[in-house]
Design a protein around this motif. Sequence first.
Motif, PDB file in Angstrom:
ATOM      1  N   HIS A 104       1.900  57.431 143.403  1.00 34.35           N
ATOM      2  CA  HIS A 104       1.585  56.507 144.474  1.00 34.35           C
ATOM      3  C   HIS A 104       2.450  55.248 144.460  1.00 34.35           C
ATOM      4  N   HIS A 117       0.096  48.107 139.189  1.00 30.96           N
ATOM      5  CA  HIS A 117      -0.464  49.421 138.829  1.00 30.96           C
ATOM      6  C   HIS A 117      -0.912  49.444 137.373  1.00 30.96           C
ATOM      7  N   ASN A 173      -4.888  50.117 135.848  1.00 33.17           N
ATOM      8  CA  ASN A 173      -5.087  51.423 135.224  1.00 33.17           C
ATOM      9  C   ASN A 173      -5.496  51.326 133.762  1.00 33.17           C
ATOM     10  N   HIS A 180      -0.460  56.801 132.503  1.00 30.18           N
ATOM     11  CA  HIS A 180      -0.031  56.315 133.814  1.00 30.18           C
ATOM     12  C   HIS A 180       0.595  54.917 133.699  1.00 30.18           C
ATOM     13  N   HIS A 222       4.643  53.662 134.764  1.00 33.99           N
ATOM     14  CA  HIS A 222       5.057  52.459 135.488  1.00 33.99           C
ATOM     15  C   HIS A 222       5.894  51.534 134.613  1.00 33.99           C
TER      16      HIS A 222
END
Length: 200
Positions: free
Chosen positions: A28, A120, A124, A130, A134
Amino acid sequence: MKKTLILLSLTLISWGSFAQHEHAKMNHTENGRSKMQSNMADKSAVLSPVKVERSEAVTVIITNYLALKDALVVDNSGKAADYGKLLFDAFKKFDISTQSKAHQKELTDIIEDAGEHAEHISKNSGNIEHQREHFETLSTDLKDLIVITGSDRNLYQVYCPMYNNREGAAWLSSSEVIKNPYLGSKMVKCGNVTQEITVK
Ligand SMILES: [Cu+2]
């Protein structure tokens, strides 16, 4: 003319599939600016040192980036999220007007992309893999930023060839001692310095 058109459309087609692939991987994040840049170079190559101007403009950004990195090293997703938030705030506060006119457009792009990655990471907590995805692009952004703005301290670019099924990834550190933020406790010493960033 015809040849040029064919070449152009081929370029567009490959660009399209590449962008799609990147999008799928990042899930995303629409802005793949630095990801693409980093994929074009041999990430494992040892580069000659780069000298940057001395500047305090990005002190808060570097400090929070390094704290975020250290949280990932010890597999602390909650702390990584906290520093991600501080980093996001620092990017938002960065005053581009203090920088040379020639670089403002590029800086705007870098800051915008880096801010998204930091955000992000901040959102998270509990999903460290994840956050690490990033963090990879964030690290590329930060290096691009520092080369333009200068730095308040010497840094090392460190490369881990193992991360992401041996795709490899780089990060920035204030020390030559390897502490890997991508593999954490699984393989904390994996990596080697690929470039020194020294303040003039
Ligand atoms: Cu995300």
